[in-house]
Design an enzyme around this catalytic site. Structure first.
Site, short mmCIF file in Angstrom:
data_model
loop_
_atom_site.label_atom_id
_atom_site.label_comp_id
_atom_site.label_asym_id
_atom_site.label_seq_id
_atom_site.Cartn_x
_atom_site.Cartn_y
_atom_site.Cartn_z
CG ASN A 9 9.81 -15.21 58.96
OD1 ASN A 9 9.74 -15.28 60.19
ND2 ASN A 9 10.65 -15.94 58.25
CD1 TRP A 10 7.43 -9.50 61.96
CD2 TRP A 10 6.86 -9.45 64.14
NE1 TRP A 10 6.48 -8.52 62.14
CE2 TRP A 10 6.13 -8.46 63.46
CE3 TRP A 10 6.67 -9.60 65.51
CZ2 TRP A 10 5.21 -7.62 64.11
CZ3 TRP A 10 5.76 -8.78 66.16
CH2 TRP A 10 5.05 -7.79 65.47
CE LYS A 11 13.77 -13.96 57.97
NZ LYS A 11 14.89 -13.87 57.04
CG HIS A 90 12.79 -19.43 56.46
ND1 HIS A 90 14.12 -19.10 56.47
CD2 HIS A 90 12.13 -18.32 56.04
CE1 HIS A 90 14.26 -17.83 56.09
NE2 HIS A 90 13.07 -17.34 55.82
CD GLU A 92 16.56 -16.85 58.06
OE1 GLU A 92 15.69 -16.82 58.95
OE2 GLU A 92 16.80 -15.88 57.31
CD GLU A 160 11.50 -16.56 52.10
OE1 GLU A 160 10.96 -15.48 52.34
OE2 GLU A 160 12.08 -17.23 52.96
N GLY A 166 17.78 -11.08 53.33
CA GLY A 166 18.50 -10.19 54.24
C GLY A 166 19.73 -9.55 53.64
CB SER A 206 16.06 -8.13 49.64
OG SER A 206 17.15 -8.64 50.40
N GLY A 227 10.74 -10.44 55.42
CA GLY A 227 11.44 -10.54 56.70
C GLY A 227 11.63 -9.17 57.33
N GLY A 228 12.81 -8.60 57.14
CA GLY A 228 13.19 -7.36 57.82
C GLY A 228 12.17 -6.24 57.67
P1 13P Z 1 14.20 -10.45 54.18
O1 13P Z 1 12.91 -9.81 53.70
O2 13P Z 1 14.72 -9.83 55.45
O3 13P Z 1 15.21 -10.56 53.10
O4 13P Z 1 13.82 -11.95 54.63
C1 13P Z 1 13.07 -12.74 53.76
C2 13P Z 1 12.67 -13.96 54.48
O5 13P Z 1 13.50 -14.79 54.80
C3 13P Z 1 11.25 -14.11 54.83
O6 13P Z 1 10.97 -15.40 55.28
#
Ligand code: 13P
Length: 246
Positions: A9-11, A90, A92, A160, A166, A206, A227-228
């Site tokens: 997920n590149w957000k 998600h 977020e 999650e 993050g 993470s 994510g990251g």
């Molecule tokens: P991180 O891997 O950056 O913690 O993000 C996880 C995430 O929210 C994937 O949707």
């Protein structure tokens, strides 16, 4: 382990130059596990032309197929752009946009109508975990976010924990195992064993190359939503490799 899925997920990260990462991921993407990248919507159509063995998905969709919803994107549009998956619910979006479970169920249904596989995200906050409410929260989110016609083909669930996203904080493997076993049992209760066992359960929060192998060894973990560490192929490919080797 069932059908494995490594999803990135590149957000809200990435412009056209970032698509070069897809080239560098091709080797890892042919190792058995399905690999999915969910870039920003602006990059979906271009990503599909370079995707090769990699599936492309959206990060959210509106519950309606079209209409007067400025700035929103429908599942139909994502499908038209070449996406095969879409993330819904998600944390977020639940936090930034106040999305309730009922809306997430409607988005999931819209994804199915458009022919997309929905990745439905659930997870507790730190406050909820500290007060012993984790399984209650996950059970409520699962029951309320999933329409009855869920199948292993049209839906993936991602656990999650909000506090792990993050932050570099990761639950213990026992904590992940508890939640994933609970999610599987909850799905069996609501939808029967055949459907429940076909639904892939991802862990997200993470995930890195350094912890991927131990996370993928946990029962009922069918992959990860990253994510990251999905932004650079040099970080994501070792995670995909760990899933392929699990
Ligand atoms: P991180 O891997 O950056 O913690 O993000 C996880 C995430 O929210 C994937 O949707």
């Amino acid at each position: 382990m069932r059908r494995k899925l490594a999803a990135g997920n590149w957000k809200m990260n990435g412009t056209t130059a970032a698509l070069a990462e897809l080239d560098a991921l091709q080797g890892a993407a042919t190792g058995g596990a399905e690999v999915l990248i969910c870039p920003p919507a602006t990059l979906i159509a271009a990503a599909t032309t370079k995707a090769g063995a990699i599936a492309v998905g959206g990060q959210d969709c509106h519950p309606d197929a079209s209409g007067a919803h400025t700035g929103d994107i429908s599942a139909t549009m994502l499908k038209d752009a070449g996406a095969t998956y879409v993330i819904v619910g998600h944390s977020e979006r639940r936090a930034d946009h106040g999305e309730p479970d009922t809306l997430i169920a409607a988005k999931t249904h819209a994804a199915w109508q458009a022919g997309l596989t929905a990745i439905v995200c659930v997870g507790e906050t730190l406050e909820q975990r500290d007060s012993g409410k984790t399984l209650d929260v996950i059970g409520t989110q699962l029951a309320a976010s999933l329409p009855d016609t869920v199948t292993g083909a049209n839906t993936v669930i991602a656990y999650e924990p909000v506090w792990a996203i993050g932050t570099g904080k990761v639950p213990t493997t026992d904590q992940i195992a508890d939640v994933h076993a609970f999610m599987r049992a909850t799905l069996v209760h609501h939808f029967g064993a055949d459907t429940a066992n076909a639904i892939r359960l991802l862990y997200g929060g993470s995930v890195k190359a350094s912890n991927a192998t131990e996370i993928f060894a946990v029962g009922d973990v069918d992959g990860a939503l990253v994510g990251g560490a999905s932004l650079k192929a040099t970080d994501f490919a070792p995670i995909v490799d760990a899933l392929n080797a699990s």
